[in-house]
Write a protein that holds these residues in place. Structure first.
Motif, PDB file in Angstrom:
ATOM      1  N   ASP A  16       0.696  -1.300  -0.028  1.00 42.18           N
ATOM      2  CA  ASP A  16      -0.177  -0.040  -0.029  1.00 42.18           C
ATOM      3  C   ASP A  16       0.868   1.338   0.083  1.00 42.18           C
ATOM      4  OD1 ASP A  16      -2.208  -1.704   0.096  1.00 42.18           O
ATOM      5  OD2 ASP A  16      -2.555  -1.384   2.269  1.00 42.18           O
ATOM      6  N   ASP A  17       1.874   1.112   0.729  1.00 42.85           N
ATOM      7  CA  ASP A  17       3.100   2.052   0.625  1.00 42.85           C
ATOM      8  C   ASP A  17       4.005   1.981   0.043  1.00 42.85           C
ATOM      9  OD1 ASP A  17       4.701   4.151   1.253  1.00 42.85           O
ATOM     10  OD2 ASP A  17       4.823   4.061   3.367  1.00 42.85           O
ATOM     11  N   PRO A  18       4.432   2.316  -1.123  1.00 43.04           N
ATOM     12  CA  PRO A  18       5.703   1.726  -1.902  1.00 43.04           C
ATOM     13  C   PRO A  18       6.998   2.035  -1.183  1.00 43.04           C
ATOM     14  CG  PRO A  18       4.390   3.478  -3.200  1.00 43.04           C
ATOM     15  CD  PRO A  18       3.671   3.269  -2.295  1.00 43.04           C
ATOM     16  N   THR A  19       6.895   3.154  -0.553  1.00 46.93           N
ATOM     17  CA  THR A  19       8.236   3.360   0.082  1.00 46.93           C
ATOM     18  C   THR A  19       8.614   2.442   1.398  1.00 46.93           C
ATOM     19  OG1 THR A  19       7.227   4.874   1.829  1.00 46.93           O
ATOM     20  CG2 THR A  19       8.006   6.089  -0.090  1.00 46.93           C
ATOM     21  N   ALA A  20       7.828   1.471   1.413  1.00 48.11           N
ATOM     22  CA  ALA A  20       8.181   0.597   2.414  1.00 48.11           C
ATOM     23  C   ALA A  20       8.739  -0.774   1.695  1.00 48.11           C
ATOM     24  CB  ALA A  20       7.129   0.050   3.130  1.00 48.11           C
ATOM     25  N   ILE A  21       8.723  -0.729   0.589  1.00 53.82           N
ATOM     26  CA  ILE A  21       9.553  -1.825  -0.353  1.00 53.82           C
ATOM     27  C   ILE A  21      10.726  -2.027  -0.403  1.00 53.82           C
ATOM     28  CG2 ILE A  21       9.577  -2.628  -2.832  1.00 53.82           C
ATOM     29  CD1 ILE A  21       6.732  -1.537  -3.599  1.00 53.82           C
ATOM     30  N   PRO A  22      11.625  -0.958  -0.348  1.00 53.22           N
ATOM     31  CA  PRO A  22      13.048  -1.392  -0.066  1.00 53.22           C
ATOM     32  C   PRO A  22      13.521  -2.138   1.106  1.00 53.22           C
ATOM     33  CG  PRO A  22      12.822   0.907  -0.699  1.00 53.22           C
ATOM     34  CD  PRO A  22      11.484   0.242  -0.533  1.00 53.22           C
ATOM     35  N   ALA A  23      12.843  -2.015   2.066  1.00 50.64           N
ATOM     36  CA  ALA A  23      12.956  -2.803   3.273  1.00 50.64           C
ATOM     37  C   ALA A  23      12.871  -4.433   3.202  1.00 50.64           C
ATOM     38  CB  ALA A  23      12.315  -2.159   4.696  1.00 50.64           C
ATOM     39  N   ALA A  24      11.832  -4.738   2.314  1.00 47.04           N
ATOM     40  CA  ALA A  24      11.457  -5.984   2.172  1.00 47.04           C
ATOM     41  C   ALA A  24      12.218  -6.621   0.955  1.00 47.04           C
ATOM     42  CB  ALA A  24       9.820  -5.941   1.887  1.00 47.04           C
ATOM     43  N   LEU A  25      12.909  -5.883   0.313  1.00 45.11           N
ATOM     44  CA  LEU A  25      13.662  -6.470  -0.752  1.00 45.11           C
ATOM     45  C   LEU A  25      14.664  -7.707  -0.438  1.00 45.11           C
ATOM     46  CD1 LEU A  25      14.659  -3.606  -3.191  1.00 45.11           C
ATOM     47  CD2 LEU A  25      13.074  -5.490  -3.648  1.00 45.11           C
ATOM     48  N   TRP A  26      15.033  -7.801   0.725  1.00 47.44           N
ATOM     49  CA  TRP A  26      15.691  -9.018   0.939  1.00 47.44           C
ATOM     50  C   TRP A  26      14.968 -10.341   1.129  1.00 47.44           C
ATOM     51  CZ3 TRP A  26      14.272 -12.104   5.269  1.00 47.44           C
ATOM     52  CH2 TRP A  26      13.258 -11.711   6.036  1.00 47.44           C
ATOM     53  N   ARG A  27      13.690 -10.103   0.984  1.00 48.01           N
ATOM     54  CA  ARG A  27      13.032 -11.539   0.787  1.00 48.01           C
ATOM     55  C   ARG A  27      13.020 -11.974  -0.529  1.00 48.01           C
ATOM     56  NH1 ARG A  27       7.673  -9.671   3.960  1.00 48.01           N
ATOM     57  NH2 ARG A  27       6.939 -11.554   3.375  1.00 48.01           N
ATOM     58  N   VAL A  28      13.549 -11.147  -1.596  1.00 51.14           N
ATOM     59  CA  VAL A  28      13.554 -11.525  -3.040  1.00 51.14           C
ATOM     60  C   VAL A  28      14.788 -12.295  -3.365  1.00 51.14           C
ATOM     61  CG1 VAL A  28      13.472 -10.742  -5.653  1.00 51.14           C
ATOM     62  CG2 VAL A  28      11.953  -9.570  -3.542  1.00 51.14           C
ATOM     63  N   PRO A  29      14.564 -13.410  -3.947  1.00 50.07           N
ATOM     64  CA  PRO A  29      15.661 -14.232  -4.230  1.00 50.07           C
ATOM     65  C   PRO A  29      16.807 -13.336  -5.029  1.00 50.07           C
ATOM     66  CG  PRO A  29      13.875 -15.705  -4.910  1.00 50.07           C
ATOM     67  CD  PRO A  29      13.461 -14.487  -4.385  1.00 50.07           C
ATOM     68  N   PRO A  30      18.027 -13.465  -4.682  1.00 49.57           N
ATOM     69  CA  PRO A  30      19.142 -12.489  -5.340  1.00 49.57           C
ATOM     70  C   PRO A  30      19.215 -12.685  -6.855  1.00 49.57           C
ATOM     71  CG  PRO A  30      20.047 -13.660  -3.780  1.00 49.57           C
ATOM     72  CD  PRO A  30      18.677 -14.287  -3.768  1.00 49.57           C
ATOM     73  N   HIS A  31      18.772 -13.604  -7.507  1.00 48.10           N
ATOM     74  CA  HIS A  31      18.591 -13.874  -8.954  1.00 48.10           C
ATOM     75  C   HIS A  31      17.686 -12.767  -9.423  1.00 48.10           C
ATOM     76  CE1 HIS A  31      16.093 -17.025  -8.186  1.00 48.10           C
ATOM     77  NE2 HIS A  31      15.636 -16.816  -9.467  1.00 48.10           N
ATOM     78  N   ARG A  32      16.781 -12.497  -8.707  1.00 39.12           N
ATOM     79  CA  ARG A  32      15.336 -11.720  -9.412  1.00 39.12           C
ATOM     80  C   ARG A  32      15.344 -10.213  -8.344  1.00 39.12           C
ATOM     81  NH1 ARG A  32      10.665 -16.167  -8.630  1.00 39.12           N
ATOM     82  NH2 ARG A  32      11.512 -17.838 -10.103  1.00 39.12           N
ATOM     83  N   ARG A  33      16.249 -10.019  -7.695  1.00 41.20           N
ATOM     84  CA  ARG A  33      16.373  -8.897  -6.729  1.00 41.20           C
ATOM     85  C   ARG A  33      16.795  -7.620  -7.383  1.00 41.20           C
ATOM     86  NH1 ARG A  33      19.735  -9.560  -1.705  1.00 41.20           N
ATOM     87  NH2 ARG A  33      18.388 -11.239  -1.344  1.00 41.20           N
ATOM     88  N   PRO A  34      15.608  -6.725  -7.729  1.00 40.64           N
ATOM     89  CA  PRO A  34      16.012  -5.464  -8.642  1.00 40.64           C
ATOM     90  C   PRO A  34      16.433  -4.315  -7.652  1.00 40.64           C
ATOM     91  CG  PRO A  34      13.755  -5.476  -8.124  1.00 40.64           C
ATOM     92  CD  PRO A  34      14.287  -6.620  -7.516  1.00 40.64           C
ATOM     93  N   ALA A  35      17.260  -3.473  -8.471  1.00 42.07           N
ATOM     94  CA  ALA A  35      17.716  -2.157  -7.700  1.00 42.07           C
ATOM     95  C   ALA A  35      16.653  -1.109  -7.966  1.00 42.07           C
ATOM     96  CB  ALA A  35      19.042  -1.785  -8.351  1.00 42.07           C
ATOM     97  N   LEU A  36      15.883  -0.609  -6.966  1.00 41.13           N
ATOM     98  CA  LEU A  36      14.936   0.411  -6.992  1.00 41.13           C
ATOM     99  C   LEU A  36      15.289   1.854  -6.656  1.00 41.13           C
ATOM    100  CD1 LEU A  36      12.268  -1.843  -4.937  1.00 41.13           C
ATOM    101  CD2 LEU A  36      12.160  -0.978  -7.349  1.00 41.13           C
ATOM    102  N   ASP A  37      14.784   2.904  -7.547  1.00 35.44           N
ATOM    103  CA  ASP A  37      15.040   4.116  -7.218  1.00 35.44           C
ATOM    104  C   ASP A  37      14.079   4.776  -6.575  1.00 35.44           C
ATOM    105  OD1 ASP A  37      15.423   6.900  -7.686  1.00 35.44           O
ATOM    106  OD2 ASP A  37      15.964   6.985 -10.007  1.00 35.44           O
ATOM    107  N   PRO A  38      14.612   5.217  -5.477  1.00 38.90           N
ATOM    108  CA  PRO A  38      13.559   5.914  -4.407  1.00 38.90           C
ATOM    109  C   PRO A  38      12.733   7.112  -5.326  1.00 38.90           C
ATOM    110  CG  PRO A  38      16.049   5.786  -3.447  1.00 38.90           C
ATOM    111  CD  PRO A  38      16.007   5.372  -4.823  1.00 38.90           C
ATOM    112  N   GLU A  39      13.369   7.593  -6.154  1.00 40.23           N
ATOM    113  CA  GLU A  39      12.325   8.709  -6.788  1.00 40.23           C
ATOM    114  C   GLU A  39      11.272   7.928  -7.314  1.00 40.23           C
ATOM    115  OE1 GLU A  39      12.785  11.734 -10.819  1.00 40.23           O
ATOM    116  OE2 GLU A  39      14.451  10.562  -9.996  1.00 40.23           O
TER     117      GLU A  39
END
Length: 275
Positions: free
Chosen positions: A113-136
């Motif tokens: 619901d809050d996209p700014t919370a997504i970076p803190a959850a990226l560790w749960r994505v497998p490394p081979h699928r884990r993208p870099a996310l631009d805060p902007e």
């Protein structure tokens, strides 16, 4: 055609939204999305979709199973109809985590619901699928779509070409306004809302409240699962946008009243409200 977290090329996009009375879920919208993606980033990538609902969980996602051609069958129905014409109880909200992470088909999906919370959850994505996310980019979604759920579909280069259509149902913010996400930016940056962007889309809509002779009937495969078929329409309307055409950056939308009229020329381009 969509927003990506890294450089990518997308083509052959099919967008679908249907208004449907489900026996158990009540009045819902059903979203379908499919394209051909070429990952041009150095590492994993992801596409982002903004869905007009406040309630989205993994159980809202529908498995295409062996019916991976379901959206293409809708396109074929509209193409055939055009050629012929030329010749002649939701039960309440569930508590959920700030960001939900799960696997669906070839994607690892994040819902927020809050996209700014997504970076803190990226560790749960497998490394081979884990993208870099631009805060902007995440701030853009937070500012322009505060009432939406943001869907991040993470993929790697090899898997993207094998993806089946993304299908999900949801309780819409406005039941009488059907909208499919089509904002365009393939650089990982926030989209330019003042840009005219090239389009290569089939855009399809449906309703189960139309007359019996409305739209183009869709012929589905005989082996389709009931759990999928019960969310799909008997007929659709739509049109193709492409052939070098450009449009102002935005989504596609139609009111239910115009949809009942069956005229795909009533489909409009919807640009985000600047906040």
């Amino acid at each position: 055609m969509c927003i990506s977290t890294g450089e990518a090329a997308f083509s052959g996009t099919i967008l679908y939204c249907g208004r449907h009375h489900h026996g158990e879920r009540g009045l819902v919208h059903v979203l379908g999305y499919q394209n051909t993606a070429v990952n041009l980033a150095d590492g994993p990538n992801a596409m982002l979709l903004h869905v007009p609902t406040r309630q989205l969980t993994p159980r809202h996602f529908l498995s295409a199973g062996r019916s991976g051609d379901v959206l293409r069958r809708m396109v074929s129905a509209v193409e055939d109809a055009t050629a012929a014409a030329d010749d002649i109880v939701w039960m309440g909200a569930e508590p959920q985590a700030a960001v939900q992470v799960f696997d669906h088909d070839v994607y690892t999906v994040l819902l927020a619901d809050d996209p700014t919370a997504i970076p803190a959850a990226l560790w749960r994505v497998p490394p081979h699928r884990r993208p870099a996310l631009d805060p902007e980019l995440l701030r853009f979604y937070a500012e322009h779509f505060p009432d939406h759920t943001i869907v991040v579909c993470c993929f790697d280069n090899a898997e993207a070409r094998q993806a089946k259509p993304l299908l999900l149902w949801y309780q819409p913010l406005d039941p009488d306004r059907l909208t499919v996400p089509a904002l365009d930016s393939h650089t990982g940056k926030a989209p330019d809302l003042d840009a005219a962007v090239p389009v290569d889309h089939w855009v399809l809509f449906s309703t189960d409240e139309a007359a019996a002779d409305w739209g183009a009937p869709v012929a589905y495969s005989g082996g389709m699962r009931h759990s999928l078929r019960e969310f799909l329409p008997a007929a659709v309307i739509g049109r193709h946008y492409g052939d070098g055409q450009t449009l102002p950056n935005g989504d596609f939308t139609i009111s239910h009243g115009d949809l009942l009229g069956g005229d795909p020329d009533r489909i409009e381009r919807l640009r985000p409200i600047r906040r």
